[in-house]
Design an enzyme around this catalytic site. Structure first.
Site, PDB file in Angstrom:
ATOM      1  NE  ARG A   1      -1.334   2.018   4.094  1.00  0.00           N
ATOM      2  CZ  ARG A   1      -1.036   1.331   4.879  1.00  0.00           C
ATOM      3  NH1 ARG A   1      -2.115   0.857   5.936  1.00  0.00           N
ATOM      4  NH2 ARG A   1      -0.086   1.127   5.695  1.00  0.00           N
TER       5      ARG A   1
ATOM      6  CG  PHE B   1      -4.616  -7.717  20.255  1.00  0.00           C
ATOM      7  CD1 PHE B   1      -3.929  -6.500  20.933  1.00  0.00           C
ATOM      8  CD2 PHE B   1      -3.487  -8.719  19.914  1.00  0.00           C
ATOM      9  CE1 PHE B   1      -3.047  -5.443  20.760  1.00  0.00           C
ATOM     10  CE2 PHE B   1      -2.087  -8.286  19.941  1.00  0.00           C
ATOM     11  CZ  PHE B   1      -1.390  -6.654  20.442  1.00  0.00           C
TER      12      PHE B   1
END
Length: 389
Positions: A190, A260
């Site tokens: 990205r 998490f």
């Protein structure tokens, strides 16, 4: 500073303040962890953030930086050690390292041993890659192992040490490594343009050299077609970690640990789906929409839901595969293996069948996370904490 008496000691309160200052994103999910594991993960994060800050600091000459990275783990046991010369944005964690190292020494020995060991291995790995570029795909995996796979392995060992998870979670280092690699590769893919502008290169030469003379050529409009083909090949490479991610998550028993671990992984698959075959990667930032992110966070609370989310996004990628893409066969193959694993095993109803307590946890998590969402493009990077190497 004077600290009013309450349940958290002075030093720990300072550590949580640093956590919230340096982690734009993961502060909320770390603070949602159960019991003493929360403190261990907070300290682990800050220690690695300090190590990362040394590695990132271009003002430190190599002959100083390499020994510093090698020896960093030993400073955990030196009450007075700190570094005050850094110019980096997170320099506070180095300037007040004595507070962090003191809280490190207050942790149970089982946690200390994990954190110190990972810190040592990571420092050695970071030093190795300061002096060389990522060439082969094997080197790419190795670099990602040092900066992110080791984080996954360390966290997994902390989960097992806390006894909130079975010992197998901490012992199976291959699966834990894949958790980190999937996040790190997603960030690297990205962040092509951002890294280019800052003069950093993490795409493996072995891959990009088949499409261009220089990695920077991908930013030129006339090269957009080969750039996207290279992008698609790297996304295909990253997708190979998804089966390991699903296997890893399927072993988790504790709800706070599951959230998490799962949230960054679903953010990563959503990010890859947004980047796949997308010219925008070479022109600006590709972001997940805020609403999409909230939905992902709310939904990713059990393994069936995560499988459904993974299925949905690989389906989205599958629909976008261009028939002319050089990697199209490989992409179809890896998606087929992910589909096989994430095919709804039980009734789909289970997806929206949470008990009210988990739903309220999810609401709380979402509420805690607006700040996190406002900089979502950084979410997985912050979790991995090494996106700026």
């Amino acid at each position: 500073p004077l600290c009013p008496q309450d349940s958290l000691g002075c030093g720990l309160r300072t550590c949580y303040r640093y956590l919230n200052q340096t982690s734009r994103s993961f502060a909320a999910v770390i603070q949602a962890l159960d019991g003493e594991l929360r403190h261990a993960v907070c300290i682990f994060y800050l220690v690695l953030r300090a190590l990362d800050t040394v590695e990132d600091d271009m003002s430190i000459p190599l002959d100083v930086k390499v020994p510093m990275l090698h020896e960093f783990h030993s400073h955990l046991y030196q009450p007075d050690w700190k570094y005050t010369e850094s110019k980096e944005k997170d320099r506070q964690v180095l300037e007040d390292f004595p507070t962090i190292s003191m809280e490190f020494r207050n942790l149970s020995k089982v946690y200390q041993d994990v954190i110190s060991d990972i810190c040592h291995k990571m420092g050695v790995g970071m030093a190795e890659f300061l002096e060389k570029k990522v060439d082969s795909q094997h080197e790419w995996d190795k670099y990602c192992h040092y900066v992110a796979g080791l984080v996954g392995i360390g966290l997994s060992r902390l989960f097992s040490a806390s006894e909130l998870e079975d010992s197998i979670v901490g012992q199976d280092t291959d699966l834990a490594n894949s958790m980190g690699l999937f996040l790190q590769k997603t960030n690297i893919i990205r962040d092509y343009l951002e890294d280019q502008m800052e003069g950093r290169e993490f795409w493996p030469r072995e891959v990009w050299s088949r499409y261009a003379k220089k990695l920077s050529d991908f930013a030129k409009p006339e090269n957009i077609d080969v750039a996207v083909q290279c992008l698609n090949e790297l996304i295909t490479n990253a997708l190979h970690h998804v089966p390991d991610v699903l296997t890893y998550l399927s072993r988790l028993k504790n709800q706070s640990v599951f959230n998490f671990c799962a949230i960054p992984q679903v953010m990563a698959i959503a990010t890859l789906a947004a980047c796949y075959n997308n010219q925008q990667v070479f022109r600006g930032v590709v972001k997940i929409r805020k609403g999409q992110a909230v939905t992902l966070m709310m939904d990713a609370t059990n393994i069936q839901a995560v499988k459904a989310i993974m299925y949905q996004y690989v389906e989205e990628i599958y629909q976008k595969i261009p028939s002319t893409d050089p990697s199209s066969n490989k992409t179809q193959q890896v998606i087929a293996s992910i589909r096989a694993m994430s095919l709804p095993g039980g009734p789909m109803a289970s997806r929206h069948h949470y008990s009210p307590i988990y739903l309220s946890c999810a609401m709380l998590l979402a509420a805690l996370s607006w700040q996190y969402l406002s900089t979502l493009s950084k979410a997985t990077e912050e979790y991995v904490q090494a996106g700026e190497n």
